[in-house]
Design a protein around this motif. Structure first.
Motif, mmCIF file in Angstrom:
data_model
loop_
_atom_site.group_PDB
_atom_site.id
_atom_site.type_symbol
_atom_site.label_atom_id
_atom_site.label_comp_id
_atom_site.label_asym_id
_atom_site.label_seq_id
_atom_site.Cartn_x
_atom_site.Cartn_y
_atom_site.Cartn_z
ATOM 1 N N ILE A 152 0.844 -1.219 0.000
ATOM 2 C CA ILE A 152 0.000 0.000 0.000
ATOM 3 C C ILE A 152 0.869 1.255 0.000
ATOM 4 O O ILE A 152 0.628 2.189 -0.777
ATOM 5 C CB ILE A 152 -0.959 -0.008 1.206
ATOM 6 C CG1 ILE A 152 -2.020 -1.097 1.032
ATOM 7 C CG2 ILE A 152 -1.640 1.357 1.368
ATOM 8 C CD1 ILE A 152 -2.854 -1.364 2.271
ATOM 9 N N THR A 153 1.874 1.296 0.872
ATOM 10 C CA THR A 153 2.720 2.496 0.933
ATOM 11 C C THR A 153 3.558 2.653 -0.339
ATOM 12 O O THR A 153 3.845 3.775 -0.755
ATOM 13 C CB THR A 153 3.650 2.468 2.160
ATOM 14 O OG1 THR A 153 4.431 1.266 2.154
ATOM 15 C CG2 THR A 153 2.845 2.554 3.447
ATOM 16 N N THR A 154 3.939 1.544 -0.957
ATOM 17 C CA THR A 154 4.674 1.625 -2.228
ATOM 18 C C THR A 154 3.800 2.243 -3.310
ATOM 19 O O THR A 154 4.256 3.099 -4.089
ATOM 20 C CB THR A 154 5.153 0.233 -2.669
ATOM 21 O OG1 THR A 154 6.070 -0.291 -1.700
ATOM 22 C CG2 THR A 154 5.862 0.295 -4.024
ATOM 23 N N ALA A 155 2.524 1.821 -3.371
ATOM 24 C CA ALA A 155 1.592 2.387 -4.355
ATOM 25 C C ALA A 155 1.390 3.882 -4.108
ATOM 26 O O ALA A 155 1.379 4.689 -5.054
ATOM 27 C CB ALA A 155 0.257 1.650 -4.296
ATOM 28 N N ILE A 156 1.262 4.284 -2.839
ATOM 29 C CA ILE A 156 1.121 5.709 -2.503
ATOM 30 C C ILE A 156 2.370 6.484 -2.910
ATOM 31 O O ILE A 156 2.284 7.589 -3.469
ATOM 32 C CB ILE A 156 0.852 5.883 -0.995
ATOM 33 C CG1 ILE A 156 -0.509 5.290 -0.622
ATOM 34 C CG2 ILE A 156 0.905 7.370 -0.601
ATOM 35 C CD1 ILE A 156 -0.773 5.229 0.876
ATOM 36 N N ALA A 157 3.534 5.905 -2.650
ATOM 37 C CA ALA A 157 4.799 6.555 -3.020
ATOM 38 C C ALA A 157 4.872 6.796 -4.521
ATOM 39 O O ALA A 157 5.322 7.857 -4.981
ATOM 40 C CB ALA A 157 5.981 5.694 -2.562
ATOM 41 N N LEU A 158 4.425 5.834 -5.300
ATOM 42 C CA LEU A 158 4.440 5.968 -6.765
ATOM 43 C C LEU A 158 3.503 7.086 -7.223
ATOM 44 O O LEU A 158 3.854 7.870 -8.114
ATOM 45 C CB LEU A 158 4.039 4.634 -7.410
ATOM 46 C CG LEU A 158 5.102 3.541 -7.363
ATOM 47 C CD1 LEU A 158 4.479 2.167 -7.544
ATOM 48 C CD2 LEU A 158 6.159 3.783 -8.443
#
Length: 411
Positions: A86-92
């Motif tokens: 989830i945090t990786t998707a937000i970072a992107l």
């Protein structure tokens, strides 16, 4: 003076020294780097890397034993992977948004006529998943294959937990080994200011002001995205889910962030990150020992931000604007690739090449960012290990709350 202040001063002096070295002739810089900066930096790196494999193996074994119930381990594993994805998707999304707004790669600004990049192929995702189980655990440890080391350590931990008192002596041995490794970490950290200074000065001096000047807007876009993700995404997670002060969290965790910054390696920073999480943030040892090593291997929020900004940057340089569907494809591809390519050397640029090919952009554009990638790698590694600690902290606080609730119900 506290270790935190010493490291902060060393980082500042390292940047100043690195900028100063950009004004000296190349042969003078080469001599200083070869005979002074590089040896000090390499010795510091070697000291840390020396204990990474044993501390990961021992910590995960003890963490698995501490959790006891395999079903509990599975639940924590699911929460951990879900948080990282989830945090990786937000970072992107943040990286893409900042790239679109700042336009760091305006068409016509960069000469792409002689740009070329030799792409390295990533292994198929299924191969990575299948090879998590080590055929030879000793070989996995000697080559530093973290996913295989983690898998083997979990198996050993589950076995020790299932056998209970029968293997109490072996468990005691692991606990004593952990004490030895923590003692070594404490000793190695005393050399951190010197290692940080040498590594920073070398990296800045090698990059040169010309490369920094030409890529300044790209660097601003990446750095701003990293800051926003750290402040907003992690800040909200710490405040809402962890019910703690984000400012205090970062203050207590800063020494680990500084080691990650100077070494550009999540694995190298792992021993210090676990120590800070357990001793300063109060993360349960069993949670920290499982969540943070796993995160050092598969959690790449900082790398994801670089990929997002770099994708937009390269699209702008080559005047090939990205549509909404292509941006969604970037988010999906990079998020899944962060798990599928875990543990692959040079994973950041390999993942970027995969993303560029997926949206039809020239892979040669990667050559434009390589000159400053080493410096940005330092910042994104700091964010990566911070995300690991945030996840460990939130899960640990959740487990503590469950324990308190059970005690109240029993009473």
């Amino acid at each position: 003076m506290s270790l935190t202040k010493k490291i902060l001063i060393a980082l500042i002096l390292g940047v100043v020294a690195g900028v100063g070295l950009t004004f000296v002739p190349n042969n003078v810089f080469s001599a200083i780097d070869t005979y002074a900066l590089n040896p000090v930096g390499e010795i510091f790196l070697s000291l840390i890397m020396m204990i990474v494999v044993p501390i990961v193996f021992v910590s995960i074994v003890l963490g698995t034993v501490g959790l006891g119930d395999p079903s509990k381990l599975g639940k924590i594993g699911i929460k951990t992977v879900a948080f990282y994805l989830i945090t990786t998707a937000i970072a992107l999304v943040i990286g893409l948004g900042i790239g679109v707004v700042l336009e760091p790669g305006k068409a016509g600004t960069f000469d792409t006529s002689n740009v070329s990049y030799k792409e390295e192929a990533a292994p198929p995702i299924m191969d990575t998943l299948v090879q998590i189980i080590p055929k030879n655990p000793i070989e996995a440890m000697s080559t530093g294959n973290m996913l295989q080391i983690i898998a083997f350590a979990i198996f050993i931990g589950v076995a020790l937990a299932a056998l209970g008192n029968k293997t109490r002596g072996i468990r005691n041995l692991f606990e004593q080994a952990n004490d030895i490794l923590i003692f070594l970490v404490n000793g190695i950290m005393k050399t951190a200011p010197y290692g940080a200074f040498a590594l920073i000065a070398s990296a800045v001096g090698e990059a040169g002001l010309d490369a920094l000047g030409q890529m300044v807007m790209y660097m601003v876009a990446v750095i701003l995205s990293l800051i926003l993700h750290g402040v907003i995404t992690y800040g909200i997670a710490i405040k809402v889910l962890g019910k703690a002060s984000p400012v205090n969290f970062y203050k207590q965790f800063f020494p680990a962030m500084s080691v990650a910054f100077s070494t550009s390696s999540s694995n190298a920073a792992l021993p210090v990150a676990m120590k800070m999480a357990q001793e300063r943030l109060g993360v349960k040892k069993s949670i920290s020992s499982f969540v943070q090593p796993l995160g050092a291997t598969i959690n790449m929020d900082g790398t994801a931000i670089m990929q997002a900004v770099a994708t937009v940057f390269i699209a702008q340089v080559y005047a090939e604007p990205l549509g909404l569907s292509q941006m969604l494809m970037v988010v999906l591809t990079a998020t899944l690739a962060s798990i599928g390519t875990a543990g692959v050397p040079g994973v950041g640029l390999i993942m970027l090449a995969m993303v560029l090919k997926q949206v039809g952009l020239p892979v040669d554009g990667i050559a434009l960012i390589i000159g400053v990638d080493r410096l940005l790698d330092m910042l994104r590694t700091s964010l990566n290990i911070t995300g690991d600690a945030v996840c460990a902290y939130i899960i640990s606080e959740g487990e503590k709350q469950k324990s308190d609730d059970q005690v109240e119900q029993t009473a």
